[in-house]
Scaffold this motif. Structure first.
Motif, PDB file in Angstrom:
ATOM      1  N   PRO A 448      -8.163  33.059 -11.955  1.00 16.17           N
ATOM      2  CA  PRO A 448      -9.582  32.818 -11.698  1.00 16.17           C
ATOM      3  C   PRO A 448     -10.480  34.000 -12.091  1.00 16.17           C
ATOM      4  CG  PRO A 448      -8.480  33.381  -9.666  1.00 16.17           C
ATOM      5  CD  PRO A 448      -7.411  33.290 -10.705  1.00 16.17           C
ATOM      6  N   LEU A 449     -10.346  34.431 -13.334  1.00 13.61           N
ATOM      7  CA  LEU A 449     -11.249  35.426 -13.903  1.00 13.61           C
ATOM      8  C   LEU A 449     -12.481  34.728 -14.459  1.00 13.61           C
ATOM      9  CD1 LEU A 449      -8.722  37.521 -16.016  1.00 13.61           C
ATOM     10  CD2 LEU A 449     -10.041  38.417 -14.104  1.00 13.61           C
ATOM     11  N   ARG A 450     -13.638  35.333 -14.289  1.00 12.83           N
ATOM     12  CA  ARG A 450     -14.825  34.826 -14.982  1.00 12.83           C
ATOM     13  C   ARG A 450     -14.861  35.461 -16.369  1.00 12.83           C
ATOM     14  NH1 ARG A 450     -16.820  35.100  -9.615  1.00 12.83           N
ATOM     15  NH2 ARG A 450     -17.671  33.114  -8.874  1.00 12.83           N
ATOM     16  N   TYR A 451     -14.930  34.604 -17.371  1.00  7.67           N
ATOM     17  CA  TYR A 451     -14.740  35.068 -18.759  1.00  7.67           C
ATOM     18  C   TYR A 451     -15.887  34.551 -19.622  1.00  7.67           C
ATOM     19  CZ  TYR A 451     -12.136  35.984 -23.109  1.00  7.67           C
ATOM     20  OH  TYR A 451     -11.734  36.443 -24.327  1.00  7.67           O
ATOM     21  N   THR A 452     -16.653  35.471 -20.188  1.00  5.84           N
ATOM     22  CA  THR A 452     -17.787  35.135 -21.052  1.00  5.84           C
ATOM     23  C   THR A 452     -17.522  35.660 -22.454  1.00  5.84           C
ATOM     24  OG1 THR A 452     -18.966  37.200 -20.621  1.00  5.84           O
ATOM     25  CG2 THR A 452     -19.312  35.388 -19.046  1.00  5.84           C
ATOM     26  N   PRO A 453     -18.356  35.284 -23.432  1.00  4.88           N
ATOM     27  CA  PRO A 453     -18.149  35.810 -24.791  1.00  4.88           C
ATOM     28  C   PRO A 453     -18.115  37.334 -24.837  1.00  4.88           C
ATOM     29  CG  PRO A 453     -19.693  33.981 -24.857  1.00  4.88           C
ATOM     30  CD  PRO A 453     -19.435  34.274 -23.403  1.00  4.88           C
ATOM     31  N   THR A 469     -17.147  41.816  -7.472  1.00  3.42           N
ATOM     32  CA  THR A 469     -17.315  40.510  -6.817  1.00  3.42           C
ATOM     33  C   THR A 469     -16.363  39.473  -7.400  1.00  3.42           C
ATOM     34  OG1 THR A 469     -19.143  40.038  -8.347  1.00  3.42           O
ATOM     35  CG2 THR A 469     -19.710  40.923  -6.170  1.00  3.42           C
ATOM     36  N   ASP A 470     -16.129  39.537  -8.725  1.00  2.00           N
ATOM     37  CA  ASP A 470     -15.192  38.601  -9.350  1.00  2.00           C
ATOM     38  C   ASP A 470     -13.776  38.827  -8.842  1.00  2.00           C
ATOM     39  OD1 ASP A 470     -17.315  37.603 -10.746  1.00  2.00           O
ATOM     40  OD2 ASP A 470     -16.712  38.394 -12.700  1.00  2.00           O
ATOM     41  N   TYR A 471     -13.406  40.080  -8.692  1.00  2.00           N
ATOM     42  CA  TYR A 471     -12.060  40.372  -8.189  1.00  2.00           C
ATOM     43  C   TYR A 471     -11.901  39.878  -6.750  1.00  2.00           C
ATOM     44  CZ  TYR A 471      -7.930  42.792  -6.588  1.00  2.00           C
ATOM     45  OH  TYR A 471      -6.711  43.062  -6.039  1.00  2.00           O
ATOM     46  N   ALA A 472     -12.911  40.075  -5.932  1.00  2.00           N
ATOM     47  CA  ALA A 472     -12.834  39.589  -4.550  1.00  2.00           C
ATOM     48  C   ALA A 472     -12.689  38.064  -4.518  1.00  2.00           C
ATOM     49  CB  ALA A 472     -14.074  40.026  -3.764  1.00  2.00           C
ATOM     50  N   ASP A 473     -13.391  37.375  -5.423  1.00  2.00           N
ATOM     51  CA  ASP A 473     -13.250  35.917  -5.490  1.00  2.00           C
ATOM     52  C   ASP A 473     -11.854  35.520  -5.977  1.00  2.00           C
ATOM     53  OD1 ASP A 473     -15.723  35.299  -4.487  1.00  2.00           O
ATOM     54  OD2 ASP A 473     -16.693  35.076  -6.445  1.00  2.00           O
ATOM     55  N   MET A 474     -11.249  36.359  -6.799  1.00  2.00           N
ATOM     56  CA  MET A 474      -9.874  36.093  -7.212  1.00  2.00           C
ATOM     57  C   MET A 474      -8.942  36.126  -6.004  1.00  2.00           C
ATOM     58  SD  MET A 474      -7.388  38.206  -9.842  1.00  2.00           S
ATOM     59  CE  MET A 474      -8.525  38.121 -11.215  1.00  2.00           C
ATOM     60  N   VAL A 475      -9.125  37.100  -5.147  1.00  2.00           N
ATOM     61  CA  VAL A 475      -8.316  37.171  -3.930  1.00  2.00           C
ATOM     62  C   VAL A 475      -8.574  35.943  -3.053  1.00  2.00           C
ATOM     63  CG1 VAL A 475      -7.829  38.481  -1.835  1.00  2.00           C
ATOM     64  CG2 VAL A 475      -8.265  39.691  -4.000  1.00  2.00           C
ATOM     65  N   ARG A 476      -9.839  35.549  -2.922  1.00  2.00           N
ATOM     66  CA  ARG A 476     -10.170  34.359  -2.127  1.00  2.00           C
ATOM     67  C   ARG A 476      -9.479  33.115  -2.703  1.00  2.00           C
ATOM     68  NH1 ARG A 476     -15.175  37.265  -2.182  1.00  2.00           N
ATOM     69  NH2 ARG A 476     -15.646  37.962  -0.056  1.00  2.00           N
ATOM     70  N   PHE A 477      -9.458  33.018  -4.013  1.00  2.00           N
ATOM     71  CA  PHE A 477      -8.791  31.884  -4.656  1.00  2.00           C
ATOM     72  C   PHE A 477      -7.311  31.851  -4.281  1.00  2.00           C
ATOM     73  CE2 PHE A 477      -6.092  30.395  -8.131  1.00  2.00           C
ATOM     74  CZ  PHE A 477      -6.553  29.103  -8.308  1.00  2.00           C
TER      75      PHE A 477
END
Length: 487
Positions: A448-453, A469-477
């Motif tokens: 669950p990484l957020r990946y943009t161009p 914040t993205d890493y914390a959401d990865m843990v939540r996932f």
């Protein structure tokens, strides 16, 4: 008579259009978002600090280069110190010198277990590029809302996030119904032969068979797919195969003042030009067709029309997909000429020239058939076509995007990332997941990484980083996924 023919043709055209529109209407989007669930409260900065400590350990692997045991020993010590509940309550063993296998016993032994994979090793930094980094590649710097360093995207962040999730759940008193395994290879970047492959053999010998495995390979993208503004979570169901061929041409050497008509370099160049002019044929595999069908409802009407009626418009669809490097790789076994070697001095004719060509095979395509294609295309029996050293493999069979295990991962995505659209497909690279193909029912690829161009050049490149914040959401996932998978 002509008028009747015209009327008949018009009626047939209207009927065809009606069928096409009916099919397209069936793909209309259902835009209702998933109901939100309560947000898991975590200390984002504490998570970032623990990830940064792991990033500072240079667990680098290189082809044909011995591994530094001290780096992996340091990482293993850090894991034990940072995740004491994990190491006290889960079974832990070391496999193949440096790989780690954790087992979290479930309450119901009749349920097939699940396996979650990541890898400890990272690629080296290209020599001479270090000054281009905003923060040194193994600094683990926390700055500008990011953790910086090699492994923040590929793939140490996933490993640490999974252990964070298990530590969190253990603290809550959670115990899964299903047994959960966690496999962390140490040599994924060089093929996984000493790591994941040995773990798979060990588990196979013990009679373990998984309901599903989940590894890296895809992400939550945004701005990648034309016509779709919402984030897209692609839970991939397969990966491409990997093989490199060496082409070797030999010729008469001598002084450069009297070049030979049988020189090695021109002969090799002609062979490469022929290969470049004749790429492998494009085709839609079932996983890619399913990916397009899942995304079509959210695309503009012309794209929906083409995808809904791909049996009619497939040539047009293939041409459209071929215009973008990423989507082009989804429909073709790709051919990349990566290394050329010949000559030692500008006034000496080399007696040998060689090229390395890397291929990523679509599911179902065979290495030997590819070799025969190369031989037939270059049409020069004097050029040797051999497998290069290193690993090579055909693509494992794709998994089922309609299986309950896929739905379980998709459910977790929508709970944690409710704005994201969920689709499937195949990944373009190679992962450790392929080593588990013989001991699983299903195998999926998603982190669950957020990946943009903007992130495309950071994986294996300069300024690799992940937002705090993205890493914390990865843990939540992973917390929700382990609850759902083990529930």
């Amino acid at each position: 008579m002509i008028q009747k023919l015209l009327l008949g043709a018009a009626a047939s055209l209207l009927l065809l259009l009606a069928i096409l529109m009916l099919r397209t209407a069936q793909l209309d989007a259902q835009d209702a978002l998933a109901p939100p669930i309560s947000r898991i409260e975590l200390d984002d900065m504490a998570l970032a600090e623990r990830l940064a400590r792991a990033i500072r350990i240079p667990t680098i692997t290189r082809p044909e280069t011995p591994i530094d045991p001290s780096a992996f020993a340091e990482l293993h010590g850090l894991l034990a110190a940072q995740f004491p509940r994990v190491h006290a309550q889960l079974a832990v063993e070391r496999v193949g010198d440096f790989s780690l296998l954790y087992r979290w016993d479930g309450r119901d032994r009749t349920l097939k277990p699940a396996l979650f994979a990541a890898h400890q090793d990272v690629v080296p930094v290209e020599p001479g590029t270090e000054p281009r980094w905003t923060h040194p590649p193994f600094s683990g710097a926390i700055a500008d809302g990011h953790v910086w360093g090699r492994g923040t995207l590929d793939d140490k962040s996933s490993l640490i996030a999974q252990l964070e999730a298990v530590e969190y759940l253990l603290a809550q008193g959670f115990r899964p119904q299903r047994t959960l395994y966690f496999a962390y290879g140490h040599d994924e970047e060089t093929g996984g032969a000493a790591g994941a492959a040995q773990i798979a053999r060990l588990l196979g010998a013990r009679g373990v068979r998984f309901a599903f495995t989940l590894d890296e390979g895809s992400a939550i993208t945004q701005g990648i797919i034309a016509g779709i503004d919402r984030p897209v979570a692609a839970i991939m169901v397969g990966e491409k195969g990997y093989v490199t061929f060496r082409l070797t041409a030999r010729g008469r050497g001598g002084h450069a003042s009297t070049p030979s008509a049988e020189a090695a370099i021109p002969r090799l160049a002609r062979a490469l030009a022929r290969l470049d002019a004749r790429p492998l044929p494009a085709r839609l595999t079932e996983p890619v067709a399913d990916m397009l069908a899942r995304l079509a409802p959210y695309m503009p009407y012309p794209q929906r029309l083409v995808i809904a009626n791909r049996d009619v418009f497939e040539p047009l669809l293939l041409r459209a997909l071929a215009r973008n490097d990423i989507t082009h790789a989804l429909i073709r076994t790709t051919q990349a000429m990566t290394v050329l070697r010949a000559g030692v001095k500008d006034n000496v004719l080399p007696t040998q020239a060689e090229a390395l060509i890397n291929y990523r095979l679509l599911p179902g395509e065979r290495i030997e058939a590819l070799r025969q294609h190369i031989i037939a295309t270059i049409a020069d029996a004097s050029i040797d076509v051999t497998l290069a050293e290193g690993f090579g493999n055909e693509a494992p069979p794709p998994s089922d995007a309609d299986a309950p295990e896929f739905a379980l991962i998709a459910k977790t995505v929508t709970e944690v990332f409710p704005q994201a659209l969920v689709t499937s497909g195949i990944i373009l690279a190679t992962t450790d997941n392929r080593h588990y193909a013989a001991i699983r029912d299903q195998g999926y690829y998603f982190v669950p990484l957020r990946y943009t161009p903007q992130e495309q050049t950071r994986i294996h490149g300069t300024d690799e980083r992940i937002a705090i914040t993205d890493y914390a959401d990865m843990v939540r996932f992973y917390v929700r996924l382990f609850e759902n998978a083990g529930g």
